[in-house]
Design an enzyme around this catalytic site. Structure first.
Site, PDB file in Angstrom:
ATOM      1  N   HIS A  97       1.167   2.349 -10.587  1.00  0.00           N
ATOM      2  CA  HIS A  97       0.196   2.828  -9.584  1.00  0.00           C
ATOM      3  C   HIS A  97       0.922   3.730  -8.564  1.00  0.00           C
ATOM      4  CE1 HIS A  97      -3.054   2.861  -6.738  1.00  0.00           C
ATOM      5  NE2 HIS A  97      -3.746   1.960  -7.398  1.00  0.00           N
ATOM      6  N   GLN A 121      -8.208  -8.010  -8.596  1.00  0.00           N
ATOM      7  CA  GLN A 121      -7.957  -6.618  -8.981  1.00  0.00           C
ATOM      8  C   GLN A 121      -6.464  -6.373  -9.215  1.00  0.00           C
ATOM      9  OE1 GLN A 121     -10.177  -3.459  -8.194  1.00  0.00           O
ATOM     10  NE2 GLN A 121      -8.890  -2.382  -6.744  1.00  0.00           N
ATOM     11  N   GLU A 172      -1.534   7.778 -11.890  1.00  0.00           N
ATOM     12  CA  GLU A 172      -1.196   6.438 -12.363  1.00  0.00           C
ATOM     13  C   GLU A 172      -1.201   6.392 -13.895  1.00  0.00           C
ATOM     14  OE1 GLU A 172      -4.093   3.833 -10.458  1.00  0.00           O
ATOM     15  OE2 GLU A 172      -4.222   5.212  -8.784  1.00  0.00           O
ATOM     16  N   ARG A 207       0.866  -1.189   0.000  1.00  0.00           N
ATOM     17  CA  ARG A 207       0.000   0.000   0.000  1.00  0.00           C
ATOM     18  C   ARG A 207       0.899   1.234   0.000  1.00  0.00           C
ATOM     19  NH1 ARG A 207      -4.418   0.385  -1.816  1.00  0.00           N
ATOM     20  NH2 ARG A 207      -5.271  -1.329  -0.584  1.00  0.00           N
ATOM     21  N   ASP A 251     -11.727   9.042  -8.028  1.00  0.00           N
ATOM     22  CA  ASP A 251     -11.262   7.833  -8.714  1.00  0.00           C
ATOM     23  C   ASP A 251     -11.677   7.950 -10.182  1.00  0.00           C
ATOM     24  OD1 ASP A 251     -10.440   5.320  -9.428  1.00  0.00           O
ATOM     25  OD2 ASP A 251     -11.641   4.237  -7.954  1.00  0.00           O
ATOM     26  N   ARG A 276       2.136  -7.228  -9.069  1.00  0.00           N
ATOM     27  CA  ARG A 276       2.424  -6.570  -7.787  1.00  0.00           C
ATOM     28  C   ARG A 276       2.493  -7.566  -6.634  1.00  0.00           C
ATOM     29  NH1 ARG A 276      -2.970  -3.329  -5.687  1.00  0.00           N
ATOM     30  NH2 ARG A 276      -4.458  -5.027  -5.902  1.00  0.00           N
TER      31      ARG A 276
END
Ligand code: BG6
Length: 298
Positions: free
Chosen positions: A160, A80, A265, A57, A204, A85
């Site tokens: 990201h 997702q 991003e 995170r 978002d 990652r």
């Protein structure tokens, strides 16, 4: 440049300024810290898991082969943001002295089997090569995706990036107004007509096909903090979870941390990139603090 290779991470230290440092975890090849003269440029949650139990995170997680969730054939079962990652990448070492450059790689043999097996049933052969270049005031990350399979397949890519800001309520992002975005909160597509992107609630948005000449600038009280340039990455996601959403995330700490971050991003997420056997695709994100002039392009 000094390179320290630890068990789980690689630390690059600039020779001209030992206070300029970059830390990359092998897990996800995630950049978790980028300091220019001791000043941290990225946001990392104090509760981020760095032990490989969960995607990090904060920092710069890598999104491949799908952005978000997709109902497209071959992608439905993937969690997702895919598996890049949450796979442990291989550190290939230093590949250039100036600017100091290192590389990491990922292939099906290294990919997290639980997640990779959910992409077209784990039947796509690929190589990912991540090149990271650290300059005095600039960080360039380049991804090369190669199809090493005998059939074509498709993918999304996205950096990201969690950028650090002093106070999100005093921050703006420019050069996106005038562009078309899909707003994931209201689930609508519209042309953003605000003079700049500002933040006072959960945000978002996926801005589509943003011209490459547009530098995305994070401006704090009139000062340019970060310049984000893109090569071959037409789409840009802007994300801040605000109070409620970050409150619900167990790995998001401190709880008022949303005030100190904004995700810009760069990616190729509006549609998939298709690669035929033997083909490859390359794209870069360049974040810098060099340019202090505000760029206004329509
Ligand atoms: C952003 C998405 O890119 O990532 C958001 O646009 C999502 O919808 C966010 O909430 C964080 O995703 P995750 O999987 O890291 O919690």
């Amino acid at each position: 440049m000094a390179i320290d290779q630890l068990d789980d991470r690689v630390i690059l230290t600039s020779e001209s300024n030992p206070k300029t440092q970059l830390t990359i975890l092998n897990y996800g090849a995630t950049v978790i810290s980028w300091k220019i003269n001791s000043e941290e440029q990225l946001w990392l949650s104090t509760a981020a898991k760095l032990d490989g139990s969960k995607p990090v995170r904060g920092g710069i997680p890598l999104v491949f082969p799908v952005f978000g969730k997709s109902q497209a054939e071959g992608f439905k079962d993937l969690p997702q943001h895919g598996f890049a990652r949450n796979s442990i990448w291989e550190f290939l070492g230093q590949t250039k002295a100036n600017p100091p450059t290192v590389q990491f790689a990922l292939s099906p043999e290294l990919a997290n089997p639980d997640v990779y097996s959910k992409w077209d049933k784990g039947d796509n052969d690929f190589t990912l090569l991540l090149t990271v270049e650290l300059d005095d005031q600039e960080l360039k990350t380049t991804i090369e995706v190669e199809n090493t399979d005998k059939k074509a397949w498709k993918f999304n890519w996205l950096f990201h990036t969690y950028l650090r800001v002093d106070d999100i309520e005093d921050s703006l992002v420019n050069n996106l107004p005038g562009e078309t975005c899909y707003d994931q909160i209201v689930k609508e597509t519209y042309v953003d007509k605000h003079p700049a992107v500002d933040f006072d609630k959960e945000t978002d948005r996926i801005y589509k096909q943003v011209p490459e000449k547009k530098i995305l600038q994070v401006i704090d009280k009139g000062n340019v903090l970060h310049n984000v340039q893109r090569v071959n990455l037409p789409d840009v996601v802007v994300w801040n979870p605000w109070i409620e959403k970050s409150g619900g995330m167990g790995d998001f700490e401190p709880k008022n941390g949303y005030l100190n971050m904004v995700c810009i991003e760069p990616g190729h997420v509006h549609d998939f990139v298709e690669l035929k056997p033997g083909e490859s695709w390359k794209a870069s994100q360049i974040i810098s603090t060099k340019n202090k002039d505000i760029q206004l392009l329509s």
